[in-house]
Design a protein around this motif. Structure first.
Motif, short mmCIF file in Angstrom:
data_model
loop_
_atom_site.label_atom_id
_atom_site.label_comp_id
_atom_site.label_asym_id
_atom_site.label_seq_id
_atom_site.Cartn_x
_atom_site.Cartn_y
_atom_site.Cartn_z
N ALA A 52 0.83 -1.20 0.00
CA ALA A 52 0.00 0.00 0.00
C ALA A 52 0.87 1.25 0.00
CB ALA A 52 -0.92 -0.01 1.22
N CYS A 53 1.94 1.22 0.78
CA CYS A 53 2.88 2.33 0.83
C CYS A 53 3.48 2.59 -0.55
CB CYS A 53 3.98 2.01 1.84
SG CYS A 53 5.41 3.11 1.85
N LEU A 54 3.86 1.54 -1.25
CA LEU A 54 4.45 1.69 -2.59
C LEU A 54 3.46 2.31 -3.56
CD1 LEU A 54 6.33 -1.73 -2.79
CD2 LEU A 54 7.37 0.54 -2.54
N PHE A 86 1.42 11.16 1.96
CA PHE A 86 0.37 10.30 2.49
C PHE A 86 0.59 10.08 3.98
CE2 PHE A 86 3.74 7.35 1.54
CZ PHE A 86 3.66 6.39 2.53
N THR A 87 -0.45 9.64 4.65
CA THR A 87 -0.39 9.37 6.08
C THR A 87 -0.47 7.87 6.33
OG1 THR A 87 -2.78 9.46 6.36
CG2 THR A 87 -1.56 11.55 6.53
N LEU A 88 -0.15 7.49 7.56
CA LEU A 88 -0.31 6.08 7.93
C LEU A 88 -1.77 5.66 7.83
CD1 LEU A 88 2.00 5.29 10.98
CD2 LEU A 88 2.10 4.32 8.69
N SER A 89 -2.66 6.56 8.14
CA SER A 89 -4.08 6.23 8.03
C SER A 89 -4.46 5.90 6.60
CB SER A 89 -4.93 7.40 8.54
OG SER A 89 -4.74 7.59 9.92
N ARG A 103 -5.91 2.40 5.20
CA ARG A 103 -7.13 2.33 4.40
C ARG A 103 -6.88 1.60 3.08
NH1 ARG A 103 -8.39 7.16 5.07
NH2 ARG A 103 -7.52 8.11 3.19
N GLU A 104 -5.74 1.91 2.46
CA GLU A 104 -5.39 1.24 1.20
C GLU A 104 -5.22 -0.27 1.40
OE1 GLU A 104 -3.90 0.81 -2.86
OE2 GLU A 104 -5.25 2.17 -1.81
#
Length: 205
Positions: free
Chosen positions: A18-20, A31-34, A38-39
Motif C-alpha cells: 500500500a505504501c508503494l 500520504f499518512t499512515l491512516s 485504508r489502502e
C-alpha cells in the motif's frame, strides 16, 4: 485507488505494498499512515503492530527495494561475463530498468530521505548493490596504471551518479525534461565518454 486488502498473517507486507502504491501517486511525504491502512483495508491502529510510524514503513519499502535492486545488479554483472566491459555496461542498464519497473521502491530508496544507516540490515543490503558496481569498476580498470587508476569506490560512485542523473532528468517523465534521446542511449554514451577519459576505451570505440 482501490483497496488492496491483505491475507491473514501478511499484514506487514500488505502495508508495504500500500505504501508503494501511495508513493507512486503522492510521493513519500504525501500520504499518512491512516491512508496506508485504508489502502490495505485495515484500521489505522493495526499499522502499529508492525511499524512505529510512516518513516518506519517507508524504510521497510526501501529495504525490500534495495534487496531487489542488489539481486538485479548481481544478475546483470553475472560475475563479469561475457567480458568486463559488457558486464559493467549491463549494470548501468539494470539501474535504468529498475527505476522504470519499480518506481515505488526507487522513490523509497532514493527520494524519501530515509538514510541507509537507519538500520544495519538496510545498510548491508544497500551496500551489496554498490559492491557490485565497485567490483565491476575494479576489474574493468585493472590495466590502467596504478598512479592514474581511480579508487573503485570513486569509479562506481561516478557511474552511479550518472545513472541516477539520467533517471531523474530523463526517465521519470517529469514535465519539461523530455530528451530527444532514449535514456538508455544517454547513459551508454555518457559512460563511454567517461571510460574513454580513463583510457579504458580507445577514442574511436
Amino acid at each position: 485507488m482501490a483497496k488492496r486488502g491483505y491475507h491473514h498473517g501478511n499484514l506487514a507486507q500488505a502495508l508495504v505494498e500500500a505504501c508503494l502504491d501511495l508513493i507512486k501517486v503522492k510521493g513519500p511525504t504525501g500520504f499518512t499512515l491512516s491512508e496506508a491502512a485504508r489502502e490495505a483495508g485495515v484500521t489505522p491502529a493495526a499499522v502499529y503492530r508492525h511499524f512505529e510510524g510512516r518513516e518506519d514503513l517507508i524504510a521497510e519499502a526501501a529495504l525490500q527495494g534495495y534487496a531487489i535492486f542488489a539481486d538485479r545488479m548481481e544478475t546483470a554483472y553475472d560475475g563479469g561475463k561475457p567480458s568486463a566491459l559488457t558486464a559493467f555496461l549491463n549494470t548501468g542498464q539494470a539501474y535504468l530498468a529498475f527505476a522504470r519497473e519499480q518506481p515505488g521502491h526507487y522513490v523509497a530508496m532514493f527520494e524519501s530521505g530515509i538514510s541507509i544507516n537507519r538500520s544495519t540490515e538496510l545498510y548491508k543490503t544497500a551496500s551489496r548493490a554498490l559492491g557490485v558496481m565497485e567490483t565491476a569498476a575494479a576489474v574493468l580498470s585493472q590495466h590502467i596504471p596504478a598512479d592514474r587508476r581511480p579508487p573503485p569506490q570513486m569509479f562506481a560512485a561516478h557511474i552511479w551518479a550518472m545513472s541516477h542523473g539520467v533517471v531523474e532528468l530523463f526517465a521519470r517523465g517529469a514535465p519539461g525534461t523530455q530528451s530527444p534521446y532514449p535514456a538508455d542511449d544517454l547513459l551508454e554514451t555518457g559512460i563511454g565518454i567517461y571510460l574513454r577519459g580513463l583510457g579504458i576505451l580507445p577514442p574511436d570505440a
